[in-house]
Design a protein around this motif. Structure first.
Motif, PDB file in Angstrom:
ATOM      1  N   ALA A  85       0.836  -1.212   0.000  1.00  0.00           N
ATOM      2  CA  ALA A  85       0.000   0.000   0.000  1.00  0.00           C
ATOM      3  C   ALA A  85       0.864   1.252   0.000  1.00  0.00           C
ATOM      4  O   ALA A  85       0.622   2.201  -0.761  1.00  0.00           O
ATOM      5  CB  ALA A  85      -0.908  -0.021   1.229  1.00  0.00           C
ATOM      6  N   LYS A  86       1.889   1.263   0.832  1.00  0.00           N
ATOM      7  CA  LYS A  86       2.762   2.443   0.927  1.00  0.00           C
ATOM      8  C   LYS A  86       3.460   2.713  -0.409  1.00  0.00           C
ATOM      9  O   LYS A  86       3.421   3.830  -0.937  1.00  0.00           O
ATOM     10  CB  LYS A  86       3.801   2.235   2.025  1.00  0.00           C
ATOM     11  CG  LYS A  86       4.878   3.309   2.058  1.00  0.00           C
ATOM     12  CD  LYS A  86       5.965   2.983   3.058  1.00  0.00           C
ATOM     13  CE  LYS A  86       7.109   3.978   3.017  1.00  0.00           C
ATOM     14  NZ  LYS A  86       7.923   3.933   1.804  1.00  0.00           N
ATOM     15  N   GLU A  87       4.076   1.692  -0.952  1.00  0.00           N
ATOM     16  CA  GLU A  87       4.887   1.910  -2.160  1.00  0.00           C
ATOM     17  C   GLU A  87       4.015   2.243  -3.370  1.00  0.00           C
ATOM     18  O   GLU A  87       4.376   3.080  -4.191  1.00  0.00           O
ATOM     19  CB  GLU A  87       5.746   0.677  -2.449  1.00  0.00           C
ATOM     20  CG  GLU A  87       6.704   0.303  -1.324  1.00  0.00           C
ATOM     21  CD  GLU A  87       7.766   1.368  -1.047  1.00  0.00           C
ATOM     22  OE1 GLU A  87       8.298   1.957  -2.007  1.00  0.00           O
ATOM     23  OE2 GLU A  87       8.064   1.601   0.145  1.00  0.00           O
ATOM     24  N   GLU A 142       2.585   5.825  -2.942  1.00  0.00           N
ATOM     25  CA  GLU A 142       3.669   6.798  -3.159  1.00  0.00           C
ATOM     26  C   GLU A 142       4.069   6.865  -4.630  1.00  0.00           C
ATOM     27  O   GLU A 142       4.511   7.897  -5.117  1.00  0.00           O
ATOM     28  CB  GLU A 142       4.899   6.417  -2.325  1.00  0.00           C
ATOM     29  CG  GLU A 142       4.769   6.813  -0.873  1.00  0.00           C
ATOM     30  CD  GLU A 142       6.076   6.653  -0.105  1.00  0.00           C
ATOM     31  OE1 GLU A 142       6.442   7.578   0.615  1.00  0.00           O
ATOM     32  OE2 GLU A 142       6.713   5.589  -0.239  1.00  0.00           O
ATOM     33  N   GLY A 143       3.906   5.749  -5.315  1.00  0.00           N
ATOM     34  CA  GLY A 143       4.196   5.710  -6.753  1.00  0.00           C
ATOM     35  C   GLY A 143       3.085   6.345  -7.584  1.00  0.00           C
ATOM     36  O   GLY A 143       3.140   6.300  -8.812  1.00  0.00           O
ATOM     37  N   GLY A 144       2.065   6.885  -6.936  1.00  0.00           N
ATOM     38  CA  GLY A 144       1.030   7.633  -7.651  1.00  0.00           C
ATOM     39  C   GLY A 144      -0.209   6.812  -8.002  1.00  0.00           C
ATOM     40  O   GLY A 144      -1.091   7.304  -8.714  1.00  0.00           O
ATOM     41  N   LEU A 145      -0.303   5.582  -7.510  1.00  0.00           N
ATOM     42  CA  LEU A 145      -1.439   4.736  -7.891  1.00  0.00           C
ATOM     43  C   LEU A 145      -2.584   4.827  -6.884  1.00  0.00           C
ATOM     44  O   LEU A 145      -2.360   4.739  -5.670  1.00  0.00           O
ATOM     45  CB  LEU A 145      -1.011   3.269  -8.001  1.00  0.00           C
ATOM     46  CG  LEU A 145       0.153   2.929  -8.927  1.00  0.00           C
ATOM     47  CD1 LEU A 145       0.280   1.417  -9.070  1.00  0.00           C
ATOM     48  CD2 LEU A 145      -0.004   3.561 -10.301  1.00  0.00           C
ATOM     49  N   ASN A 146      -3.798   5.001  -7.404  1.00  0.00           N
ATOM     50  CA  ASN A 146      -4.975   4.909  -6.533  1.00  0.00           C
ATOM     51  C   ASN A 146      -5.147   3.455  -6.156  1.00  0.00           C
ATOM     52  O   ASN A 146      -5.340   2.602  -7.024  1.00  0.00           O
ATOM     53  CB  ASN A 146      -6.218   5.417  -7.272  1.00  0.00           C
ATOM     54  CG  ASN A 146      -6.223   6.926  -7.285  1.00  0.00           C
ATOM     55  OD1 ASN A 146      -5.868   7.561  -6.294  1.00  0.00           O
ATOM     56  ND2 ASN A 146      -6.573   7.498  -8.415  1.00  0.00           N
ATOM     57  N   THR A 147      -5.064   3.200  -4.864  1.00  0.00           N
ATOM     58  CA  THR A 147      -4.930   1.805  -4.414  1.00  0.00           C
ATOM     59  C   THR A 147      -6.043   1.429  -3.449  1.00  0.00           C
ATOM     60  O   THR A 147      -6.300   2.145  -2.472  1.00  0.00           O
ATOM     61  CB  THR A 147      -3.553   1.624  -3.723  1.00  0.00           C
ATOM     62  OG1 THR A 147      -2.541   2.005  -4.661  1.00  0.00           O
ATOM     63  CG2 THR A 147      -3.336   0.194  -3.275  1.00  0.00           C
ATOM     64  N   ALA A 199       0.430   5.598   3.787  1.00  0.00           N
ATOM     65  CA  ALA A 199      -0.269   5.453   2.496  1.00  0.00           C
ATOM     66  C   ALA A 199      -1.528   6.314   2.488  1.00  0.00           C
ATOM     67  O   ALA A 199      -1.855   6.963   1.484  1.00  0.00           O
ATOM     68  CB  ALA A 199      -0.627   3.984   2.270  1.00  0.00           C
ATOM     69  N   GLU A 200      -2.210   6.330   3.620  1.00  0.00           N
ATOM     70  CA  GLU A 200      -3.448   7.115   3.707  1.00  0.00           C
ATOM     71  C   GLU A 200      -3.176   8.594   3.446  1.00  0.00           C
ATOM     72  O   GLU A 200      -3.934   9.285   2.782  1.00  0.00           O
ATOM     73  CB  GLU A 200      -4.074   6.920   5.090  1.00  0.00           C
ATOM     74  CG  GLU A 200      -5.468   7.500   5.201  1.00  0.00           C
ATOM     75  CD  GLU A 200      -6.210   6.980   6.415  1.00  0.00           C
ATOM     76  OE1 GLU A 200      -5.555   6.703   7.439  1.00  0.00           O
ATOM     77  OE2 GLU A 200      -7.440   6.848   6.324  1.00  0.00           O
ATOM     78  N   ARG A 201      -2.048   9.058   3.969  1.00  0.00           N
ATOM     79  CA  ARG A 201      -1.715  10.483   3.833  1.00  0.00           C
ATOM     80  C   ARG A 201      -1.474  10.911   2.385  1.00  0.00           C
ATOM     81  O   ARG A 201      -1.519  12.079   2.072  1.00  0.00           O
ATOM     82  CB  ARG A 201      -0.493  10.820   4.688  1.00  0.00           C
ATOM     83  CG  ARG A 201      -0.906  11.656   5.890  1.00  0.00           C
ATOM     84  CD  ARG A 201       0.285  12.021   6.720  1.00  0.00           C
ATOM     85  NE  ARG A 201       0.576  10.967   7.681  1.00  0.00           N
ATOM     86  CZ  ARG A 201       1.735  10.822   8.311  1.00  0.00           C
ATOM     87  NH1 ARG A 201       2.737  11.646   8.062  1.00  0.00           N
ATOM     88  NH2 ARG A 201       1.898   9.863   9.181  1.00  0.00           N
TER      89      ARG A 201
END
Ligand SMILES: Cc1cc2nc3c(=O)[nH]c(=O)nc-3n(C[C@H](O)[C@H](O)[C@H](O)COP(=O)(O)OP(=O)(O)OC[C@H]3O[C@@H](n4cnc5c(N)ncnc54)[C@H](O)[C@@H]3O)c2cc1C
Length: 570
Positions: free
Chosen positions: A29-31, A34-39, A258-260
């Motif tokens: 989730a974090k990576e 941070e890589g710009g993907l809606n997850t 990830a939430e942030r």
């Protein structure tokens, strides 16, 4: 399709889906965010908010109704769980109870699970040792399982990436067989542990006792304060949930991070039933979820899917993901999905007493203990069994009260305990050899309350494990004697596989699609937009506690996935 339907499908469409929010899912989730993907992170259990949902974290012993003990009526219906020594009145709410989620034991297997946001990251013992090049070379050198498609150099930068963010306390020990990492200051050994370390150095060159590297903030840095976490105060009440964020859990670290980003949607109460495969596109398009409360089936869609449900559950989901193209489970052209399950051999321990060092009266409160890195067959084969074992080692100063009395004298004895001798103890953590017959599969008839087939587990020890445990006991008995310890008590335990809580494999990585399921980037060979990066991906088990390696593999795979999506390769 009506506009209403189109809107609904849009609302259920994401760039990435992560199945499971435990140690490895948190990293995905974090990576990915941070890589710009809606997850979308799908978690079968309830939400557990850091600091808020830790009901026992600040309780004193006398505030527990049963003083920390599990009452008889709960013990009686949880025979499996009762064998997990972390299960107590203070932690019970984070463990899956035996009756809630049954499975079929073809052979005895203690499956210890935590179904909630954060998974078992709330419960783990936080030991985090890196693998070395000798571990990744293992199967090829010793001729078992299949060759790993990666080597230590491929994962080393990702270990560093994970260590810096999670915060790993450890010393630079300079051992080739247990590489140093990007550590915060290590916790010290106590006097008797240090004594044994010196004895080994003098009498058994190549054998060491080091401070166990652990996911605790011994000295937080900026990145940890940014996560809202603080210094570990060695309260040692860790698996009740730490309100300080002193140790690494998904709840305190990766998930809020990830939430942030604003790009994570977390959906608790979402039991993933299977992955949807679209034959015309030649890839997976989403997942089927059963809402655990309404029992409604809902589909969610994404361009990539990370499977991080915890080793055996990841096997289950893939086995249950059948289609015309994959009638035996997603990516399972070679029929090896669910096979080559392995674990860690914890089946022996040894204890003793030490009559020296009486002037040292405290044993020190720390969130870790001593660790003896593997010393058998590391650089070359030297015994009649394959691979080797690492070991825990710790020393404690005991206090004693004479309780053979009543009334006031008993009260006085209990209030004024006397210091006893030092007690030392060790347990083995052996590598097991993955074998085809150690497998999990779906029960053809029985389903759980959500309509998902039950998992059948058939995993057992072999001769190699038996020889290894005999060797561990022989070696430690000898080393304990040499160190002057007395009343040495070697013990074989009747512990079923699984209780080590390091179950691995079933979806192993490898170079050849004929003999493995995943490639060097944790992609299914035959369905490249599905990644499996929890313990299911492990080709062999080494001896080190595995979760740091799952985290590093997950971070590596997620960053690869982000790049591949940018290049439109997925
Ligand atoms: C008491 C204890 C001590 C341990 N000590 C250590 C240690 O010192 N060092 C170490 O390396 N490891 C240790 N472990 C093991 C460690 O906890 C696991 O290796 C680690 O948590 C695995 O991470 P994971 O993400 O694969 O799975 P988990 O952390 O178990 O997370 C999996 C998540 O997926 C969810 N899930 C499962 N199925 C589905 C589904 N169908 N749909 C949606 N969600 C699903 C689960 O609810 C869970 O939240 C310990 C474990 C325990 C219990």
């Amino acid at each position: 399709m009506s506009n209403l339907n189109i809107d609904s499908v849009k609302q259920r469409s994401f760039d990435a889906i992560v199945i499971g929010s435990g140690i490895s899912g948190g990293w995905a989730a974090k990576e990915l965010t941070e890589g710009g993907l809606n997850t979308l992170v799908l978690e079968r259990g309830r939400d557990v908010k850091h600091g808020v949902d830790y009901p026992t974290a600040n309780k004193y012993p006398w505030e527990f109704e049963h003083r920390g003990e599990i009452p008889y009526n709960i013990k009686k219906v949880n025979p499996i769980l009762m064998r997990a020594n972390a299960f107590s009145e203070g932690t019970a709410h984070f463990f899956v109870k035996d009756e809630e989620h049954p499975y079929v034991q073809e052979k005895d297997f203690d499956w210890i699970r935590g179904y909630q946001v954060g998974g078992r990251s709330l419960l783990w013992a936080r030991q985090t040792q890196r693998w070395s090049e000798y571990d990744f070379e293992g199967p090829e050198r010793d001729g078992f399982a299949v060759d790993w498609p990666i080597r230590y150099k491929d994962i080393a930068p990702w270990y560093s990436h994970v260590e810096k963010f999670a915060g790993i306390a450890g010393n630079k020990d300079g051992l080739k067989e247990l590489p140093d990492g990007d550590f915060l200051p290590g916790f010290p050994l106590n006097a008797v542990e240090d004594y044994f370390a010196k004895q080994l150095k003098e009498k058994y060159p190549g054998r060491y006792v080091i401070s166990g590297r652990c996911a605790h903030l011994s000295e937080p840095g900026t990145i940890h304060y940014q996560q809202g976490r603080g210094r570990c105060l060695s309260r040692t009440a860790c698996n009740r949930g730490c309100p300080l964020g002193g140790y690494y859990s998904s709840n305190s670290s990766t998930l809020p991070w990830a939430e942030r980003t604003g790009r994570m949607t977390l959906r608790p109460f979402s039991v993933v039933h299977s992955i949807i495969y679209d034959e015309s596109k030649g890839k997976a398009t989403g997942v089927r979820v059963i809402d655990s409360e309404s029992k409604e089936m809902i589909e969610f869609y994404a361009r990539i899917i990370f499977v991080n449900a915890g080793s055996l559950n990841s096997n289950l989901i893939l086995l249950n993901s059948t289609s015309d193209r994959f009638p035996n489970g997603l990516g399972n052209d070679n029929g090896l999905l669910g096979k080559y399950i392995a674990f860690h051999n914890y089946s022996a321990n040894i204890s003793a007493e030490f009559e020296g060092y009486k002037e040292y009266t405290t044993d020190g409160r720390r969130p870790t203990g001593g660790y003896v890195p593997r010393f058998r067959n590391v650089f070359k084969q030297e015994t009649d069994f394959l691979r080797g074992y690492a070991c825990g080692f710790s020393a404690h100063r005991s206090s004693v009260s004479d309780t053979n009395t009543f009334g006031e004298p008993l009260k006085q004895q209990l209030l004024n305990p006397k210091l006893g001798v030092w007690r030392v103890g060790s347990h083995m953590m052996g590598e097991t050899i993955p074998k085809k017959e150690n497998e999990v599969k779906l029960d053809p008839n029985r389903k759980d309350d959500w309509g998902v087939p039950l998992l059948r587990i058939a995993v057992e020890y072999d001769d190699n494990d038996e020889k290894m445990r005999n060797d561990y006991l022989e070696q430690f008995e000898e080393m304990f004697h040499a160190a002057g310890f007395v009343n040495i008590r070697p013990r074989k335990t009747v512990m079923a596989p699984g209780l080590d809580i390091h179950e691995m494999g079933g979806v192993r990585m490898g170079k050849d699609p004929k003999t493995s399921l995943l490639n060097a980037w944790n992609q299914l060979h035959h369905c490249k937009n599905v990644f499996v990066s929890d313990g299911a991906c492990m080709t062999s088990t080494s001896t080190q506690n595995p979760s740091l390696t799952y985290m590093a593999l997950t971070a590596r795979a997620a960053n690869f996935a982000v790049e591949e999506l940018k290049k439109q390769n997925l």
